[in-house]
Design a protein around this motif. Structure first.
Motif, short mmCIF file in Angstrom:
data_model
loop_
_atom_site.label_atom_id
_atom_site.label_comp_id
_atom_site.label_asym_id
_atom_site.label_seq_id
_atom_site.Cartn_x
_atom_site.Cartn_y
_atom_site.Cartn_z
N ILE A 93 0.83 -1.21 0.00
CA ILE A 93 0.00 0.00 0.00
C ILE A 93 0.86 1.26 0.00
CG2 ILE A 93 -1.91 -1.18 1.15
CD1 ILE A 93 -1.16 0.23 3.73
N ALA A 127 -4.62 -1.09 -8.18
CA ALA A 127 -5.68 -1.39 -7.21
C ALA A 127 -6.32 -2.74 -7.53
CB ALA A 127 -6.73 -0.28 -7.22
N LEU A 148 -8.90 2.10 -0.41
CA LEU A 148 -8.26 2.09 -1.73
C LEU A 148 -9.21 1.56 -2.79
CD1 LEU A 148 -4.61 0.95 -0.93
CD2 LEU A 148 -5.32 3.11 -1.98
N THR A 200 -7.09 9.68 1.79
CA THR A 200 -6.53 8.33 1.63
C THR A 200 -5.01 8.35 1.78
OG1 THR A 200 -8.34 7.79 0.11
CG2 THR A 200 -6.42 6.33 0.12
#
Length: 208
Positions: A93, A127, A148, A200
């Motif tokens: 991530i 993603a 995400l 995010t």
């Protein structure tokens, strides 16, 4: 009779002298008798050496003497090693942070639709890979993972909206169904997206 007295007297006189000479001789020579051999019956006691209670380990630093790690033992792996099952996930991530920063800058700098869509496309592909890798694993329940996935859907919809707006704008009025392609509406949608991207990014940085 007189001679008998002289002989007895002479004998009495000589006895102490002989005794004194014999004593003097013994005193100068010490004990001249035979002593018993004591070593035959009595052996000298030797000091006892105590042995350590532990066994001596030779070549302690030798690789042959070191026991291998019992990796097949779940107790050792789970308790002793305490492997961090999320470390790979965190690394994965973290790769999204620069992607999202580029999307944020693209909106901030009002870049062209083509540049924006190219950055969104790259983010969406990564993603999708993340979803395939962790969707059926415990990491799929993490807030960062779900965020995400939501952001990927959001960016994809905005990229599609901008592409359609360029395609249909010459033929649509900005009323009714055509309102969604209104430049003002698209600008507003981009501001919403920019706020979500920033949120995010902060979440991903906090996950480290």
């Amino acid at each position: 009779m007189k001679k008998l007295y002289v002989a007895i007297f002479t004998l009495i006189f000589l006895i102490p002298t002989c005794t004194a000479q014999n004593n003097s001789t013994f005193e100068s020579k010490g004990y001249v008798g035979t002593l018993p051999n004591l070593t035959r019956q009595y052996a000298p006691s030797e000091p006892k050496t105590s042995k350590p209670v532990y066994e001596k380990v030779q070549n302690f630093n030798s690789a042959d003497q070191i026991k291998p790690i019992p990796r097949d033992n779940p107790a050792f792996v789970n308790i002793i090693l305490k492997q961090d099952k999320t470390s790979k996930y965190v690394n994965d991530i973290n790769e999204f942070i620069p992607m999202l920063e580029k999307i944020y800058d693209s909106i901030e700098n009002d870049e062209s639709v083509q540049l924006f869509n190219a950055k969104v496309y790259y983010f969406n592909k990564n993603a999708d890979y993340l979803k395939q890798k962790y969707d059926e694993k415990p990491e799929g329940e993490f807030i960062s993972f779900k965020k995400l996935m939501e952001l990927s859907t959001h960016t994809k919809s905005i990229a599609l909206l901008r592409s359609e707006a360029i395609k249909y704008n010459p033929y649509l009025a900005y009323s009714g169904a055509g309102y969604i392609y209104d430049p003002n509406n698209i600008s507003q949608q981009l501001e919403y997206l920019k706020a979500e991207v920033k949120k995010t990014i902060l979440m991903l940085k906090d996950a480290n």
